[in-house]
Design an enzyme around this catalytic site. Structure first.
Site, short mmCIF file in Angstrom:
data_model
loop_
_atom_site.label_atom_id
_atom_site.label_comp_id
_atom_site.label_asym_id
_atom_site.label_seq_id
_atom_site.Cartn_x
_atom_site.Cartn_y
_atom_site.Cartn_z
CB CYS A 129 -0.89 -0.03 1.23
SG CYS A 129 -2.05 -1.40 1.24
CB ALA A 131 0.06 5.84 -3.21
N PRO A 132 1.72 7.74 -1.08
CG PRO A 132 2.26 9.91 -0.32
CD PRO A 132 1.53 8.64 0.08
N GLY A 134 6.26 7.38 0.45
CA GLY A 134 7.20 7.80 1.50
C GLY A 134 8.07 6.66 1.99
CG ASP A 177 -7.64 -5.17 -4.35
OD1 ASP A 177 -6.94 -5.21 -3.31
OD2 ASP A 177 -8.86 -5.40 -4.36
CB CYS A 249 -0.92 6.29 10.71
SG CYS A 249 -2.17 6.53 9.45
C1 LIG Z 1 -1.44 4.69 4.77
S1 LIG Z 1 -1.53 4.92 3.05
C2 LIG Z 1 0.06 4.42 2.51
C3 LIG Z 1 1.17 5.43 2.76
C4 LIG Z 1 2.48 5.02 2.12
N1 LIG Z 1 2.90 3.70 2.55
C5 LIG Z 1 3.61 5.98 2.40
O1 LIG Z 1 4.43 5.74 3.28
O2 LIG Z 1 3.70 7.00 1.69
C6 LIG Z 1 -2.52 3.55 2.57
C7 LIG Z 1 -2.60 3.33 1.08
O3 LIG Z 1 -3.27 2.09 0.86
C8 LIG Z 1 -3.89 2.16 -0.40
N2 LIG Z 1 -4.83 1.03 -0.50
C9 LIG Z 1 -6.01 0.86 0.12
N3 LIG Z 1 -6.54 -0.33 -0.18
C10 LIG Z 1 -5.65 -0.97 -0.99
C11 LIG Z 1 -5.62 -2.22 -1.66
N4 LIG Z 1 -6.62 -3.10 -1.53
N5 LIG Z 1 -4.55 -2.53 -2.42
C12 LIG Z 1 -3.54 -1.65 -2.58
N6 LIG Z 1 -3.52 -0.43 -1.99
C13 LIG Z 1 -4.56 -0.09 -1.20
C14 LIG Z 1 -4.48 3.55 -0.43
O4 LIG Z 1 -4.74 3.98 -1.75
C15 LIG Z 1 -3.38 4.37 0.29
O5 LIG Z 1 -2.54 4.97 -0.66
#
Ligand SMILES: C[S@@+](CC[C@H](N)C(=O)[O-])C[C@H]1O[C@@H](n2cnc3c(N)ncnc32)[C@H](O)[C@@H]1O
Length: 311
Positions: A129, A131-132, A134, A177, A249
């Site tokens: 997971c 994006a963005p 980091g 996904d 978080c």
């Molecule tokens: C907490 S953020 C991630 C922050 C990222 N790891 C960083 O450090 O910049 C959670 C991410 O999970 C993604 N997300 C949610 N459900 C998901 C899925 N089923 N598969 C892949 N990504 C998913 C969201 O789009 C979101 O970008």
């Protein structure tokens, strides 16, 4: 009865259900958590060690009279917020903006993996997971590894690409996904998996003050269900001897240690490595230091490292 006792919502500026949940999950620290949520979060940077060092960057800031101090291995806390693009080395990729708690993810995953995968090959890591980007970038700054940065949100994946380009880093970015590997997985097991799962964001209220009013109490169970599905699915993609770092978080136990206890109870090949667990949001040097916290300034986070045993 005082006004304080009558109306906790007004005193703490949180919905009543949220106050009740924090109180239940952290009976000794609930007031400090709510207080931290109402404070202003400082700007924290992560130095890109491929380009500079924490000490050099602190010097670069001092040279233009910007007061800052170190936090953790690569972190720098600014005494006063600044427009980020105007800070030295932004365009050159010398740093990223990232809270000190989030800066623990990459080292926690990499520490247990060694320098290389099977037969000395580069480590193969999935940031599920991402994006963005980091934590993807931090992984690439610290280790020569092959990272697949996957996210379900195409727009947010564009931000991974932009961030990596500025930092001079490369990953394989995939819009998909994570819970449906049949659509994107190449069949090769990973040495390490980072699951920074979607969550209520209850640990970063000080950075996103509206989150407490936008959430509904039912969101916790719904998100915990998604987290459980992602954990269970991605576990199958990990090599025996490999490690999965689960993080959110959130300060809610349903998204942290309860989630992991349930997972370990149902997966005999999962070994919970000593991990930070729940890091509670913490403000500044003078703040109360919670016993489970590593540093004195960071957001609320949860970390658990799971190792896959060969059965
Ligand atoms: C907490 S953020 C991630 C922050 C990222 N790891 C960083 O450090 O910049 C959670 C991410 O999970 C993604 N997300 C949610 N459900 C998901 C899925 N089923 N598969 C892949 N990504 C998913 C969201 O789009 C979101 O970008």
């Amino acid at each position: 009865m005082t006004l304080t006792e009558k109306n906790p919502q007004a005193v703490w500026n949180h919905p009543q259900w949220w106050i009740d949940r924090v109180r239940k999950d952290h009976p000794d620290h609930w007031q400090a958590i709510l207080q931290a949520n109402n404070s202003r979060a400082p700007l924290i940077l992560r130095v890109n060690e491929r380009k500079t060092t924490q000490a050099q960057y602190l010097q670069a800031l001092a040279a233009i009279n910007i007061e800052a101090s170190p936090v953790g291995e690569q972190g720098v806390i600014l005494a006063n917020a600044q427009p980020v693009p105007s800070l030295p080395g932004f365009a050159e990729g010398h740093f990223s903006v990232q809270d000190a708690a989030a800066q623990l993810a990459a080292p926690l995953l990499l520490n247990g993996l060694g320098a290389a995968g099977d037969n000395g090959a580069r480590l193969k890591i999935l940031d599920a997971c991402a994006a963005p980007g980091g934590k993807t970038a931090h992984l690439l700054e610290l280790a020569d590894c092959d990272v697949t940065a996957l996210d379900i949100d195409a727009r947010r994946c564009e931000r991974i690409a932009q961030n990596l380009e500025r930092l001079d880093l490369q990953a394989h970015i995939v819009v998909a996904d994570a819970g449906q590997p049949a659509g994107w997985w190449d069949g090769q097991l990973y040495d390490g998996i980072l699951l920074d799962a979607p969550c209520t964001a209850s640990g970063i209220v000080r950075r996103h003050p509206d989150v407490r009013w936008l959430r509904r109490p039912t969101d916790i169970a719904q998100l915990a269900g998604i987290q459980a599905h992602l954990l269970k699915t991605l576990w199958l993609l990990l090599k025996p001897g490999g490690r999965l770092l689960y993080c959110t978080c959130s300060v809610f136990r349903a998204e942290g240690d309860m989630q992991i206890q349930t997972f370990v109870a149902h997966h005999t090949d999962a070994l919970l490595i000593p991990s930070p667990g729940h890091l509670l949001p913490q403000i500044g040097g003078e703040a109360t230091v919670f016993p489970d916290n590593l540093m004195r300034e960071h957001d609320g986070f949860y970390y658990a490292t799971l190792e896959k045993r060969s059965l």
